[in-house]
Design a protein around this motif. Sequence first.
Motif, PDB file in Angstrom:
ATOM      1  N   GLY A 410       0.784  -1.228   0.000  1.00  0.00           N
ATOM      2  CA  GLY A 410       0.000   0.000   0.000  1.00  0.00           C
ATOM      3  C   GLY A 410       0.812   1.274   0.000  1.00  0.00           C
ATOM      4  N   GLY A 411       1.941   1.286  -0.693  1.00  0.00           N
ATOM      5  CA  GLY A 411       2.686   2.525  -0.878  1.00  0.00           C
ATOM      6  C   GLY A 411       3.919   2.633  -0.007  1.00  0.00           C
ATOM      7  N   PHE A 412       4.293   3.873   0.312  1.00  0.00           N
ATOM      8  CA  PHE A 412       5.501   4.131   1.087  1.00  0.00           C
ATOM      9  C   PHE A 412       5.306   3.685   2.537  1.00  0.00           C
ATOM     10  N   GLN A 413       6.169   2.795   2.966  1.00  0.00           N
ATOM     11  CA  GLN A 413       6.062   2.279   4.336  1.00  0.00           C
ATOM     12  C   GLN A 413       6.638   3.251   5.364  1.00  0.00           C
ATOM     13  N   LYS A 414       7.548   4.107   4.903  1.00  0.00           N
ATOM     14  CA  LYS A 414       8.094   5.141   5.779  1.00  0.00           C
ATOM     15  C   LYS A 414       7.238   6.392   5.660  1.00  0.00           C
ATOM     16  N   ASN A 415       6.781   6.902   6.798  1.00  0.00           N
ATOM     17  CA  ASN A 415       5.921   8.083   6.820  1.00  0.00           C
ATOM     18  C   ASN A 415       5.971   8.689   8.217  1.00  0.00           C
ATOM     19  N   GLU A 416       5.066   9.596   8.530  1.00  0.00           N
ATOM     20  CA  GLU A 416       5.144  10.263   9.835  1.00  0.00           C
ATOM     21  C   GLU A 416       4.872   9.309  10.998  1.00  0.00           C
ATOM     22  N   GLY A 585      15.164 -12.002 -30.625  1.00  0.00           N
ATOM     23  CA  GLY A 585      14.384 -10.906 -30.063  1.00  0.00           C
ATOM     24  C   GLY A 585      12.900 -11.173 -30.150  1.00  0.00           C
ATOM     25  N   ILE A 586      12.115 -10.171 -29.727  1.00  0.00           N
ATOM     26  CA  ILE A 586      10.656 -10.284 -29.735  1.00  0.00           C
ATOM     27  C   ILE A 586      10.069  -8.978 -30.262  1.00  0.00           C
ATOM     28  N   ASN A 587       9.063  -9.075 -31.130  1.00  0.00           N
ATOM     29  CA  ASN A 587       8.395  -7.886 -31.658  1.00  0.00           C
ATOM     30  C   ASN A 587       7.307  -7.437 -30.699  1.00  0.00           C
ATOM     31  N   PHE A 588       7.265  -6.139 -30.459  1.00  0.00           N
ATOM     32  CA  PHE A 588       6.160  -5.565 -29.681  1.00  0.00           C
ATOM     33  C   PHE A 588       5.807  -4.235 -30.330  1.00  0.00           C
ATOM     34  N   GLY A 589       4.626  -4.195 -30.952  1.00  0.00           N
ATOM     35  CA  GLY A 589       4.257  -2.993 -31.681  1.00  0.00           C
ATOM     36  C   GLY A 589       5.251  -2.744 -32.803  1.00  0.00           C
ATOM     37  N   ASN A 590       5.770  -1.539 -32.874  1.00  0.00           N
ATOM     38  CA  ASN A 590       6.745  -1.194 -33.905  1.00  0.00           C
ATOM     39  C   ASN A 590       8.179  -1.397 -33.442  1.00  0.00           C
ATOM     40  N   THR A 591       8.358  -1.982 -32.272  1.00  0.00           N
ATOM     41  CA  THR A 591       9.700  -2.161 -31.712  1.00  0.00           C
ATOM     42  C   THR A 591      10.045  -3.639 -31.637  1.00  0.00           C
ATOM     43  N   THR A 592      11.290  -3.946 -31.966  1.00  0.00           N
ATOM     44  CA  THR A 592      11.819  -5.284 -31.733  1.00  0.00           C
ATOM     45  C   THR A 592      12.855  -5.189 -30.622  1.00  0.00           C
ATOM     46  N   PHE A 593      12.678  -5.983 -29.584  1.00  0.00           N
ATOM     47  CA  PHE A 593      13.635  -6.010 -28.483  1.00  0.00           C
ATOM     48  C   PHE A 593      14.561  -7.210 -28.670  1.00  0.00           C
ATOM     49  N   HIS A 594      15.860  -6.913 -28.857  1.00  0.00           N
ATOM     50  CA  HIS A 594      16.865  -7.948 -29.028  1.00  0.00           C
ATOM     51  C   HIS A 594      17.591  -8.198 -27.707  1.00  0.00           C
ATOM     52  N   VAL A 595      18.149  -9.393 -27.570  1.00  0.00           N
ATOM     53  CA  VAL A 595      19.078  -9.637 -26.471  1.00  0.00           C
ATOM     54  C   VAL A 595      20.236  -8.648 -26.599  1.00  0.00           C
ATOM     55  N   HIS A 596      20.675  -8.075 -25.483  1.00  0.00           N
ATOM     56  CA  HIS A 596      21.748  -7.070 -25.359  1.00  0.00           C
ATOM     57  C   HIS A 596      21.281  -5.635 -25.630  1.00  0.00           C
ATOM     58  N   ASP A 597      20.005  -5.446 -26.024  1.00  0.00           N
ATOM     59  CA  ASP A 597      19.525  -4.079 -26.243  1.00  0.00           C
ATOM     60  C   ASP A 597      19.577  -3.258 -24.964  1.00  0.00           C
ATOM     61  N   LYS A 598      19.865  -1.964 -25.130  1.00  0.00           N
ATOM     62  CA  LYS A 598      19.745  -1.012 -24.031  1.00  0.00           C
ATOM     63  C   LYS A 598      18.308  -0.496 -24.023  1.00  0.00           C
ATOM     64  N   VAL A 599      17.634  -0.602 -22.869  1.00  0.00           N
ATOM     65  CA  VAL A 599      16.216  -0.245 -22.787  1.00  0.00           C
ATOM     66  C   VAL A 599      15.960   0.657 -21.582  1.00  0.00           C
ATOM     67  N   MET A 600      14.826   1.350 -21.630  1.00  0.00           N
ATOM     68  CA  MET A 600      14.455   2.257 -20.539  1.00  0.00           C
ATOM     69  C   MET A 600      13.025   2.000 -20.094  1.00  0.00           C
ATOM     70  N   GLN A 601      12.823   1.961 -18.777  1.00  0.00           N
ATOM     71  CA  GLN A 601      11.495   1.890 -18.176  1.00  0.00           C
ATOM     72  C   GLN A 601      10.852   3.267 -18.291  1.00  0.00           C
ATOM     73  N   ILE A 602       9.580   3.333 -18.721  1.00  0.00           N
ATOM     74  CA  ILE A 602       8.947   4.637 -18.943  1.00  0.00           C
ATOM     75  C   ILE A 602       7.785   4.910 -17.998  1.00  0.00           C
ATOM     76  N   ARG A 603       7.610   4.061 -16.982  1.00  0.00           N
ATOM     77  CA  ARG A 603       6.631   4.365 -15.937  1.00  0.00           C
ATOM     78  C   ARG A 603       7.136   3.744 -14.642  1.00  0.00           C
ATOM     79  N   ASN A 604       6.697   4.291 -13.514  1.00  0.00           N
ATOM     80  CA  ASN A 604       7.064   3.700 -12.228  1.00  0.00           C
ATOM     81  C   ASN A 604       6.363   2.353 -12.064  1.00  0.00           C
ATOM     82  N   ASN A 605       7.141   1.309 -11.855  1.00  0.00           N
ATOM     83  CA  ASN A 605       6.577  -0.011 -11.576  1.00  0.00           C
ATOM     84  C   ASN A 605       7.056  -0.417 -10.190  1.00  0.00           C
ATOM     85  N   TYR A 606       6.249  -0.095  -9.193  1.00  0.00           N
ATOM     86  CA  TYR A 606       6.656  -0.313  -7.817  1.00  0.00           C
ATOM     87  C   TYR A 606       6.723  -1.807  -7.482  1.00  0.00           C
ATOM     88  N   ASP A 607       5.934  -2.597  -8.189  1.00  0.00           N
ATOM     89  CA  ASP A 607       5.958  -4.035  -7.950  1.00  0.00           C
ATOM     90  C   ASP A 607       7.329  -4.621  -8.287  1.00  0.00           C
TER      91      ASP A 607
END
Length: 733
Positions: A410-416, A585-607
């Motif tokens: 349920g979110g940030f465990q550290k709080n007041e 690699g694997i196709n997703f939409g207009n992108t193909t992700f290959h092994v060794h590709d440099k990638v970036m996360q574009i949303r916070n995934n707290y899980d």
Amino acid sequence: MRVDLTGQIERITYTNPENGYTIARVKVRGERRVVTVVGNLIEPMPGEIMEMQGRWKLHSKYGEQFEVEEYRTTVPSTVYGIKKYLGSGLIKGIGPVMADRIVRRFGRKTLDIIENNIKKLAEIDGIGEKRIAMIKAAWDDQKEIRTVMMFLQSHGVSTGYATKIFKKYGDQSIDVVTQNPYQLATDIFGIGFKTADKIAAKLGFTNDSPLRIRAGILYVLDELSDEGHVYYPAPALIEKCSRILEVGSEVVAGALAHIASEKKIIIESKDINAPIDSDDESGVYLIRYHVCETGISYYLRRLTKTPKAIRQIDPNRAVTWVQDQLDFILAEKQAKAIQCAADSKVMVITGGPGTGKTTIIQAVLKIFHKLHLNILLAAPTGRAAKQMSDTTGHPASTIHRMLSYSFRGGGFQKNEKNPLDCDLLIVDEASMIDTTLMHHLLKAIPPEATLILVGDVNQLPSVGAGNVLNDIIASNTVPVVRLNEIFRQAGESRIIVNAHQINNGYLPAIGGEDDTDTDFYFINQEEPQRVLDIILELAAKRIPEKFKFDPIDDIQVLSPMHKGIIGTANLNIALQKRLNSGKDGINFGNTTFHVHDKVMQIRNNYDKNVFNGDIGRVLNVNRETRELTIDFDDRRILYDFNELDEMVLAYAVSVHKSQGSEYPAVIVPVLTQHYMLLQRNLIYTAITRGRRLVVLVGTPKALAIAVKNNKTQKRYTRLKSRLRGKIFHKIMD
């Protein structure tokens, strides 16, 4: 002429999960020939039987194709078809090898066994209870997903989101979509208001439907927060919503009042018709931003007014003592910063590269360590935290990790109620901290602790809403030490000297291509295609050969924009092709992700404990489990294929996304095509990302435009006024 065609899918040549557009090779029933079939298909799988209606078309490049208009699928009945079907990746837990074993054992009864007597799969070597449970769950989901997808496709939903919708709502999916399609925009990443609106229109929702107007207002406010606004003036918001939703302003105003009564927004001020430039204008906040902005004001005030728990430190004695420890004389502003840290509860240290921020942090750490106090160091990103740890020799963590964020908890465990255990907290790269994160950070700091915010206020503001560090400085409510002196060693770097030149509004000193004694180059080229070619050559060959940098790990291309020949999207495709054109690699939409590709996360995934802007490398693609393994700073994270909309290639990233990171070498295109984005703080931020080498490719004119343009987009925020006590509201938690 429309004709009927029946056949078995042999191979999927291409499929776009965003819209379901598929190119497949299909063996026609009763014939030996294999034909090319194109159309929007729902998760097509090799081995499936397709009964199609459509038209034959002659493609100028690929020849004869069958264009599907309507179709239905049935599961295969032959041993060959069943083996192909199961081995296609349809069911998590069954790959080609396992499919072969199962079909050899059960033959034509295989699918009946999975459907009605799945425990018999235990007779197959390598299949235990755990894998049977995985196969059963995937098989059941697949059946339900098909039903949901058929419904969604008939109402204009792209097939790429069907799995996410089903994962969120399960067998309630169709009910949710039918009753309130706008809920999708709130609940599911990737489905925005526009998509939900198209679905709603097909379901019969009218343009002035109250559900539509309310959802539309929240959508517009979300979009405005993405532009950095914490609130938006009510008159301007009403006008904008009226235009976007194509309804009258009175309809929007009525919906605005309704949403406010539901506590989804806060309208601050009674006069909704106040002029836009008035200090008393009504401000419309999404509830979460109002809570966070008022919370920052409350907790920062509390922090400044609560006495220290530790004994008083003599500022002058502290400076004298630490100079002896460091064995050199501190500059005047460095000494002032250390005195302030010893004497204050909250302070800000701001300055550009090479101005001694790290030295101050090291000195403060020595003083507080001598007093045997609890010290924490943190930064907004993993890379910034690692750099802070490396330069200080003291462990540092990301703010999220320090605050113990738990997705399931349920979110940030550290709080007041459960504060951090510290007497001193030093936060680096504080200009990156947005309104939401600063609120949660301040909540968790013990009132008696000391807080030091360190950052470069001349960089771009946070990607998220707000302009927190700037507002705190501008409020004049906490001590601020501004560092502007470049120290001797830093002064030998042309990167640092030029960064300060740009920040002061002067053009940088530019090294020629043949200049070997510099770390800053400018390559003059105005043709975008030639700029692209030069960047590819620099990244793949010239820089690695001359400076011994790894082309993927050490070199980062930063672009001011996403679209165009030298936008991040096209740069990533071109750089991937040049640096990592492997077949695995694997196709997703207009992108193909290959092994060794440099990638970036574009949303916070707290899980997964992975956050917006984190960069990793693809280690493995597993078609049997339908997962990618991505390495983020030695942490191996699994991604289901359906989660790949959270990921983009990162050979080139936007300047905004590069904040908080440093790279051995950066390449930056600077052309007049970027005119709207050419700002001083953007080019300054880009240059200061390079640690050992910066190469600009473009035109002096574009660079001059950027350097001269010191106007930044206004962000609507009231934090400065709240801190000054001009606006005060009880915080809502």
